[in-house]
Scaffold this motif. Structure first.
Motif, PDB file in Angstrom:
ATOM      1  N   THR A 151       1.152  -0.972   0.394  1.00 63.58           N
ATOM      2  CA  THR A 151      -0.147  -0.092  -0.264  1.00 63.58           C
ATOM      3  C   THR A 151       1.027   0.977   0.033  1.00 63.58           C
ATOM      4  O   THR A 151       2.126   1.133   0.895  1.00 63.58           O
ATOM      5  CB  THR A 151      -0.805   0.160   1.184  1.00 63.58           C
ATOM      6  OG1 THR A 151      -1.997  -1.148   0.956  1.00 63.58           O
ATOM      7  CG2 THR A 151      -1.702   1.026   0.771  1.00 63.58           C
ATOM      8  N   CYS A 152       0.750   2.158  -1.521  1.00 65.97           N
ATOM      9  CA  CYS A 152       0.924   3.413  -0.708  1.00 65.97           C
ATOM     10  C   CYS A 152      -0.086   4.208  -1.007  1.00 65.97           C
ATOM     11  O   CYS A 152      -0.910   4.332  -1.616  1.00 65.97           O
ATOM     12  CB  CYS A 152       1.887   3.853  -2.094  1.00 65.97           C
ATOM     13  SG  CYS A 152       3.508   3.144  -1.665  1.00 65.97           S
ATOM     14  N   ASN A 153       0.167   5.633  -0.103  1.00 69.15           N
ATOM     15  CA  ASN A 153      -0.456   6.563  -0.346  1.00 69.15           C
ATOM     16  C   ASN A 153      -0.413   7.802  -1.783  1.00 69.15           C
ATOM     17  O   ASN A 153       0.941   8.495  -2.237  1.00 69.15           O
ATOM     18  CB  ASN A 153      -0.764   7.533   1.145  1.00 69.15           C
ATOM     19  CG  ASN A 153      -0.916   7.024   2.127  1.00 69.15           C
ATOM     20  OD1 ASN A 153      -2.139   6.241   2.428  1.00 69.15           O
ATOM     21  ND2 ASN A 153      -0.278   6.868   3.237  1.00 69.15           N
ATOM     22  N   THR A 155      -1.205  11.420  -3.111  1.00 67.70           N
ATOM     23  CA  THR A 155      -1.656  12.867  -2.307  1.00 67.70           C
ATOM     24  C   THR A 155      -1.644  13.826  -3.592  1.00 67.70           C
ATOM     25  O   THR A 155      -1.570  13.613  -4.603  1.00 67.70           O
ATOM     26  CB  THR A 155      -0.250  12.952  -1.534  1.00 67.70           C
ATOM     27  OG1 THR A 155      -0.602  14.490  -0.322  1.00 67.70           O
ATOM     28  CG2 THR A 155       0.906  13.045  -2.064  1.00 67.70           C
ATOM     29  N   LYS A 223      -4.570  16.915   2.425  1.00 64.02           N
ATOM     30  CA  LYS A 223      -2.874  16.274   2.149  1.00 64.02           C
ATOM     31  C   LYS A 223      -2.184  16.840   2.202  1.00 64.02           C
ATOM     32  O   LYS A 223      -0.820  16.059   1.163  1.00 64.02           O
ATOM     33  CB  LYS A 223      -3.530  15.122   0.820  1.00 64.02           C
ATOM     34  CG  LYS A 223      -4.290  13.873   2.050  1.00 64.02           C
ATOM     35  CD  LYS A 223      -4.663  12.721   1.118  1.00 64.02           C
ATOM     36  CE  LYS A 223      -3.849  11.751   1.146  1.00 64.02           C
ATOM     37  NZ  LYS A 223      -4.576  10.310   0.327  1.00 64.02           N
ATOM     38  N   PHE A 236       4.854  11.876   2.953  1.00 61.69           N
ATOM     39  CA  PHE A 236       4.685  10.192   2.837  1.00 61.69           C
ATOM     40  C   PHE A 236       5.439   9.961   2.238  1.00 61.69           C
ATOM     41  O   PHE A 236       6.389  10.049   2.051  1.00 61.69           O
ATOM     42  CB  PHE A 236       3.305  10.243   2.308  1.00 61.69           C
ATOM     43  CG  PHE A 236       1.424  10.670   1.785  1.00 61.69           C
ATOM     44  CD1 PHE A 236       0.645  10.356   3.103  1.00 61.69           C
ATOM     45  CD2 PHE A 236       1.464  12.690   1.505  1.00 61.69           C
ATOM     46  CE1 PHE A 236      -0.001  10.893   3.678  1.00 61.69           C
ATOM     47  CE2 PHE A 236       0.525  12.801   2.277  1.00 61.69           C
ATOM     48  CZ  PHE A 236      -0.430  12.461   2.684  1.00 61.69           C
ATOM     49  N   CYS A 238       7.418   5.490   0.732  1.00 61.26           N
ATOM     50  CA  CYS A 238       6.405   4.533  -0.174  1.00 61.26           C
ATOM     51  C   CYS A 238       7.815   4.120  -0.399  1.00 61.26           C
ATOM     52  O   CYS A 238       8.833   4.510  -0.437  1.00 61.26           O
ATOM     53  CB  CYS A 238       5.611   5.314  -1.164  1.00 61.26           C
ATOM     54  SG  CYS A 238       5.182   3.836  -2.289  1.00 61.26           S
ATOM     55  N   SER A 280      -8.864   8.794  -1.695  1.00 61.69           N
ATOM     56  CA  SER A 280      -8.556   7.215  -0.812  1.00 61.69           C
ATOM     57  C   SER A 280      -7.230   7.786  -0.404  1.00 61.69           C
ATOM     58  O   SER A 280      -6.141   7.814  -0.915  1.00 61.69           O
ATOM     59  CB  SER A 280      -9.223   6.684  -1.139  1.00 61.69           C
ATOM     60  OG  SER A 280      -8.674   5.180  -0.231  1.00 61.69           O
ATOM     61  N   SER A 281      -7.147   7.386   0.930  1.00 58.34           N
ATOM     62  CA  SER A 281      -5.724   7.173   1.529  1.00 58.34           C
ATOM     63  C   SER A 281      -4.746   5.642   1.745  1.00 58.34           C
ATOM     64  O   SER A 281      -4.177   5.447   1.966  1.00 58.34           O
ATOM     65  CB  SER A 281      -5.268   7.839   3.107  1.00 58.34           C
ATOM     66  OG  SER A 281      -6.366   7.279   3.554  1.00 58.34           O
ATOM     67  N   ASN A 282      -6.302   4.870   0.822  1.00 60.59           N
ATOM     68  CA  ASN A 282      -5.252   3.577   1.636  1.00 60.59           C
ATOM     69  C   ASN A 282      -5.709   2.722  -0.038  1.00 60.59           C
ATOM     70  O   ASN A 282      -6.506   2.331  -0.403  1.00 60.59           O
ATOM     71  CB  ASN A 282      -6.342   2.251   2.394  1.00 60.59           C
ATOM     72  CG  ASN A 282      -4.985   2.759   3.207  1.00 60.59           C
ATOM     73  OD1 ASN A 282      -4.549   2.885   4.141  1.00 60.59           O
ATOM     74  ND2 ASN A 282      -6.665   3.683   4.218  1.00 60.59           N
TER      75      ASN A 282
END
Length: 307
Positions: A151-153, A155, A223, A236, A238, A280-282
């Protein structure tokens, strides 16, 4: 002979595995223009890292470009608007200008500009990335990482802040923009006060707090960085093999066009996908490398069993 064949295959297999691991350590930026007008992206490498293959170029509506980079690269990417350049690449832009040149060549962007900022990790180290409107805002931008391990966010700032920009922060365009707002300054640029610039006695996270103006930016784009010490909700991490950097993700009226720079044209139907990513953040965007490795291991196992 079977043993020699086995050794040769094992050597080839290990080389192939190494190739895929090395490939996964590099990263690509895919820059896409969903705006209904031309933009001129610019890139700037941080200290100690090389400039990308291009530091400035034209990107028509509906076009996308892939730029390769190296592990450990640090820098920023933005888009300029309202540009005019002559045949030698000399000219100017209404927003995001970088020294009056098509190729920015180590020059940063003139505010107000929406920025994508990143430091890529080396080896297994994670990337650190953000979208910043600390220096003001000119265009909506989202960044969508495609994660290596999971999972990466995503933004960014998909909202059009220019619409609700306070009058004292507005940058108004020329005839081409029908006198409309083409940028929204930061309070620091507009007023030059320490409390807005997080400088002087306000040069620390305790004394430099969100202002009325940075709060407007933050409400529009929760964000994105809205002021200098807005780390907690805006940076963030990742480990990604690609970052999709999309300008005007909600853009309409995209015109398809082709040029030598262009990767496959953006499909208008993808707009909703980008909007969902931003909300979505996920979001899981996984690399097929594990699948490839599994296939190679399976083939190698079958080969050994057949010896």
């Amino acid at each position: 002979m079977p043993m020699m064949a086995s050794s040769s295959f094992l050597s080839f297999f290990l080389t192939l595995i190494s190739f895929f691991f090395l490939s996964s350590s590099c990263c690509t930026f895919t820059i896409s223009n969903y705006c209904p007008h031309t933009i001129w992206p610019g890139t700037l490498a941080g200290a100690g890292t090389p400039q990308l293959s291009t530091t400035g170029f034209q990107l028509d509506s509906g076009q996308s470009v892939k730029l390769a980079t190296v592990p450990g690269w640090s820098g920023r990417i933005w888009a300029r608007t309202g540009c005019t350049f002559d045949a030698s690449g000399i000219g100017k832009c209404q927003t995001g200008d970088c020294g009056g040149r098509l190729e920015c060549d180590g020059n940063g962007s003139a505010p107000p500009t929406s920025l994508f900022e990143i430091t890529l990790g080396k080896g297994d180290d994670k990337d650190f990335y953000d979208v910043s409107i600390v220096d003001g805002y000119n265009l909506p931008i989202v960044a969508v990482p495609r994660g290596v391990y999971g999972t990466c966010n995503a933004t960014g700032c998909a909202s059009d802040i220019n619409i609700g920009c306070p009058k004292e922060l507005q940058v108004v365009g020329g005839d081409e923009q029908q006198g409309g707002v083409i940028g929204c300054k930061s309070a620091c640029e507009a007023f030059g006060l320490d409390q807005y610039c997080c400088s002087g006695e306000f040069a620390n996270p305790t004394t430099c707090q969100p202002s009325f103006y940075s709060s407007i930016f933050k409400r529009a784009c929760p964000k994105a960085y809205s002021y200098a010490f807005d780390d907690g909700t805006s940076i963030f991490t990742c480990k990604a093999y690609e970052y999709d950097i999309v300008f005007c993700p909600n853009g309409n009226g995209i015109k398809k066009s082709e040029s030598p720079l262009t990767a496959p044209s953006i499909q208008k139907s993808n707009n909703r996908d980008v909007e969902q990513v931003v909300s979505s953040s996920n979001n899981l965007l996984s690399l097929p490398l594990p699948i490839l490795l599994f296939v190679f291991i399976l083939i190698f196992s079958v080969y050994l069993a057949a010896l």
